[in-house]
Design a protein around this motif. Structure first.
Motif, PDB file in Angstrom:
ATOM      1  N   ALA A 237      -6.554   7.457  -3.608  1.00 32.97           N
ATOM      2  CA  ALA A 237      -6.599   8.749  -2.912  1.00 32.97           C
ATOM      3  C   ALA A 237      -7.249   8.626  -1.535  1.00 32.97           C
ATOM      4  O   ALA A 237      -6.902   9.360  -0.611  1.00 32.97           O
ATOM      5  CB  ALA A 237      -7.373   9.759  -3.757  1.00 32.97           C
ATOM      6  N   CYS A 238      -8.194   7.702  -1.391  1.00 32.37           N
ATOM      7  CA  CYS A 238      -8.922   7.562  -0.124  1.00 32.37           C
ATOM      8  C   CYS A 238      -8.732   6.202   0.541  1.00 32.37           C
ATOM      9  O   CYS A 238      -9.093   6.041   1.702  1.00 32.37           O
ATOM     10  CB  CYS A 238     -10.425   7.782  -0.352  1.00 32.37           C
ATOM     11  N   HIS A 239      -8.197   5.234  -0.180  1.00 32.89           N
ATOM     12  CA  HIS A 239      -8.091   3.872   0.349  1.00 32.89           C
ATOM     13  C   HIS A 239      -6.668   3.343   0.228  1.00 32.89           C
ATOM     14  O   HIS A 239      -5.912   3.749  -0.647  1.00 32.89           O
ATOM     15  CB  HIS A 239      -9.037   2.921  -0.405  1.00 32.89           C
ATOM     16  N   ALA A 240      -6.341   2.410   1.100  1.00 33.81           N
ATOM     17  CA  ALA A 240      -5.108   1.630   1.013  1.00 33.81           C
ATOM     18  C   ALA A 240      -5.467   0.185   1.310  1.00 33.81           C
ATOM     19  O   ALA A 240      -6.548  -0.111   1.829  1.00 33.81           O
ATOM     20  CB  ALA A 240      -4.063   2.131   1.993  1.00 33.81           C
ATOM     21  N   VAL A 241      -4.565  -0.721   0.974  1.00 31.11           N
ATOM     22  CA  VAL A 241      -4.849  -2.142   1.176  1.00 31.11           C
ATOM     23  C   VAL A 241      -4.904  -2.488   2.654  1.00 31.11           C
ATOM     24  O   VAL A 241      -5.819  -3.184   3.108  1.00 31.11           O
ATOM     25  CB  VAL A 241      -3.788  -3.008   0.455  1.00 31.11           C
ATOM     26  N   ASP A 242      -3.940  -1.992   3.434  1.00 28.45           N
ATOM     27  CA  ASP A 242      -3.791  -2.455   4.814  1.00 28.45           C
ATOM     28  C   ASP A 242      -3.977  -1.381   5.870  1.00 28.45           C
ATOM     29  O   ASP A 242      -3.732  -1.620   7.051  1.00 28.45           O
ATOM     30  CB  ASP A 242      -2.398  -3.082   4.988  1.00 28.45           C
ATOM     31  N   LYS A 243      -4.420  -0.173   5.500  1.00 26.38           N
ATOM     32  CA  LYS A 243      -4.632   0.865   6.504  1.00 26.38           C
ATOM     33  C   LYS A 243      -5.721   1.827   6.054  1.00 26.38           C
ATOM     34  O   LYS A 243      -5.974   1.995   4.859  1.00 26.38           O
ATOM     35  CB  LYS A 243      -3.333   1.637   6.762  1.00 26.38           C
ATOM     36  N   LYS A 244      -6.370   2.442   7.019  1.00 28.64           N
ATOM     37  CA  LYS A 244      -7.414   3.416   6.733  1.00 28.64           C
ATOM     38  C   LYS A 244      -6.779   4.760   6.386  1.00 28.64           C
ATOM     39  O   LYS A 244      -5.847   5.206   7.057  1.00 28.64           O
ATOM     40  CB  LYS A 244      -8.342   3.571   7.937  1.00 28.64           C
ATOM     41  N   ILE A 245      -7.273   5.403   5.339  1.00 34.20           N
ATOM     42  CA  ILE A 245      -6.851   6.775   5.036  1.00 34.20           C
ATOM     43  C   ILE A 245      -8.050   7.679   5.308  1.00 34.20           C
ATOM     44  O   ILE A 245      -8.179   8.242   6.384  1.00 34.20           O
ATOM     45  CB  ILE A 245      -6.367   6.895   3.570  1.00 34.20           C
ATOM     46  N   VAL A 246      -8.924   7.827   4.337  1.00 31.21           N
ATOM     47  CA  VAL A 246     -10.223   8.457   4.574  1.00 31.21           C
ATOM     48  C   VAL A 246     -11.282   7.364   4.618  1.00 31.21           C
ATOM     49  O   VAL A 246     -12.104   7.305   5.517  1.00 31.21           O
ATOM     50  CB  VAL A 246     -10.549   9.482   3.470  1.00 31.21           C
ATOM     51  N   GLY A 247     -11.229   6.490   3.621  1.00 27.62           N
ATOM     52  CA  GLY A 247     -12.092   5.321   3.617  1.00 27.62           C
ATOM     53  C   GLY A 247     -11.405   4.149   4.298  1.00 27.62           C
ATOM     54  O   GLY A 247     -10.228   4.226   4.677  1.00 27.62           O
ATOM     55  N   PRO A 248     -12.099   3.043   4.473  1.00 27.47           N
ATOM     56  CA  PRO A 248     -11.535   1.902   5.194  1.00 27.47           C
ATOM     57  C   PRO A 248     -10.436   1.200   4.397  1.00 27.47           C
ATOM     58  O   PRO A 248     -10.348   1.323   3.173  1.00 27.47           O
ATOM     59  CB  PRO A 248     -12.748   0.980   5.365  1.00 27.47           C
ATOM     60  N   ALA A 249      -9.594   0.444   5.120  1.00 22.57           N
ATOM     61  CA  ALA A 249      -8.610  -0.408   4.458  1.00 22.57           C
ATOM     62  C   ALA A 249      -9.349  -1.500   3.694  1.00 22.57           C
ATOM     63  O   ALA A 249     -10.370  -2.028   4.149  1.00 22.57           O
ATOM     64  CB  ALA A 249      -7.667  -1.021   5.484  1.00 22.57           C
ATOM     65  N   TYR A 250      -8.838  -1.848   2.529  1.00 24.71           N
ATOM     66  CA  TYR A 250      -9.503  -2.866   1.725  1.00 24.71           C
ATOM     67  C   TYR A 250      -9.523  -4.224   2.421  1.00 24.71           C
ATOM     68  O   TYR A 250     -10.446  -5.019   2.224  1.00 24.71           O
ATOM     69  CB  TYR A 250      -8.821  -2.982   0.360  1.00 24.71           C
ATOM     70  N   GLN A 251      -8.512  -4.514   3.237  1.00 28.60           N
ATOM     71  CA  GLN A 251      -8.522  -5.767   3.989  1.00 28.60           C
ATOM     72  C   GLN A 251      -9.675  -5.790   4.990  1.00 28.60           C
ATOM     73  O   GLN A 251     -10.279  -6.842   5.218  1.00 28.60           O
ATOM     74  CB  GLN A 251      -7.189  -5.959   4.707  1.00 28.60           C
ATOM     75  N   ASP A 252     -10.008  -4.645   5.573  1.00 28.46           N
ATOM     76  CA  ASP A 252     -11.148  -4.574   6.494  1.00 28.46           C
ATOM     77  C   ASP A 252     -12.472  -4.765   5.741  1.00 28.46           C
ATOM     78  O   ASP A 252     -13.410  -5.361   6.261  1.00 28.46           O
ATOM     79  CB  ASP A 252     -11.148  -3.229   7.226  1.00 28.46           C
ATOM     80  N   VAL A 253     -12.545  -4.241   4.530  1.00 32.58           N
ATOM     81  CA  VAL A 253     -13.747  -4.433   3.720  1.00 32.58           C
ATOM     82  C   VAL A 253     -13.930  -5.915   3.415  1.00 32.58           C
ATOM     83  O   VAL A 253     -15.037  -6.457   3.522  1.00 32.58           O
ATOM     84  CB  VAL A 253     -13.652  -3.617   2.413  1.00 32.58           C
TER      85      VAL A 253
END
Length: 307
Positions: A237-253
């Motif tokens: 709901a708030c995250h995606a693997v490769d892009k920011k939605i509300v929270g950061p992209a998981y790749q950025d984490v």
């Protein structure tokens, strides 16, 4: 011959009285002053203390529900306290504050059905975002409906509490029990070799299957399994693997915490209890409903992602 001087102390008794009073009077004054000082309270002390507690109060508070309770039994207030309060009390991510009639007026005009649809399915507009069911996919639809009614009615609406869903009929017991007795009466074959071979084969299959299941439970997640787990636990709901939605992209984490030996424990704790201030002003709500095993597997998968 007298020098003409005189004193009021004429006897030994008077001398003793004067000496006693010389000690007693200062001591009594000191005790009285100390009591007066200790009983005094600074003006506005209680109010200042209350304001301090309000300033340091966290964005969200976790309310643990009984995991054994049937689904659909939470009241609107209980859902608000455990899920919705995180955003709708401070008014973050575009969420209207509960009790603010001016902020809720536009939403209430859209009607009950629209508000419920947004709450169940989520909404993402310019400056406003809400994950489906507030990020808790375990909530029943009727529990979300009650939360909508609770918040809206606290903010100027007059919606009716939704009726509890009808209890589902208990399924009929399977017929396999009745069929088991005749099967047990069938005599065994005369040759003992066949049953022995069958038993050995079954044991071999069981022995071979157990290590495989254990290995898969501890194996790293692949991309498909990781994405399935993040959707199951509401992270999508708030995250995606490769892009920011509300929270950061998981790749950025993964890039941020690359080489950090304590990242797994640190991020697992944040997923469980929530956090704020690392990726922007929007805090991450706590996720007490997500199993610890899911959190560890998901965080391990995130930290292994590459761009």
């Amino acid at each position: 011959m007298s020098d003409g001087r005189s004193t009021f102390i004429k006897t030994h008794k008077q001398l003793v009285i004067v000496v006693v009073l010389a000690f007693a009077i200062p001591i009594a004054l000191i005790v009285s002053l100390s009591q007066l000082v200790t009983d005094m309270k600074p003006p506005g002390g209680e109010e200042a203390h209350s304001q301090l507690l309000s300033r340091i109060k966290p964005f969200g508070e976790v309310t643990m529900a009984d995991a054994s309770s049937p689904k659909g039994n939470l009241t609107g207030e209980q859902v608000f306290q455990s899920v919705c309060k995180t955003c709708h009390e401070p008014g973050i991510a575009g969420a209207p504050k509960v009790g603010d009639k001016a902020q809720w007026a536009v939403s209430i005009k859209k009607g009950y059905e629209t508000l419920v649809q947004h709450a169940i399915n989520g909404i993402q507009e310019s400056g406003k975002f809400m994950p489906p069911k507030g990020g808790n996919p375990d909530l029943a639809d009727v529990e979300v409906q009650r939360a909508v009614v609770y918040m809206a009615n606290q903010s100027g609406a007059n919606f009716k509490e939704p009726a509890a869903p009808a209890a589902a009929a208990s399924p009929a017991p399977p017929a396999t029990t009745a069929m088991a007795a005749p099967a047990a009466a069938v005599p065994a074959p005369s040759s003992s070799a066949a049953p022995t071979a069958a038993t050995a084969t079954a044991a071999g299959v069981t022995a071979a299957a157990a290590p495989s299941a254990t290995a898969s439970a501890g194996a790293p997640l692949d991309l498909a399994a990781g994405e399935a787990l993040m959707q199951k636990d509401g992270c999508g709901a708030c995250h995606a693997v490769d892009k920011k939605i509300v929270g950061p992209a998981y790749q950025d984490v993964a890039a941020k915490y690359q080489g950090d030996a304590g990242a797994l424990a640190k991020l697992s704790q944040k997923v469980k209890t929530g956090g704020a201030g690392v990726w922007g002003p929007v805090p991450m709500p706590p996720n007490p409903q997500v199993a610890d095993g899911d959190i560890k597997a998901l965080v391990s998968w995130i930290l292994a992602l590459k761009k």
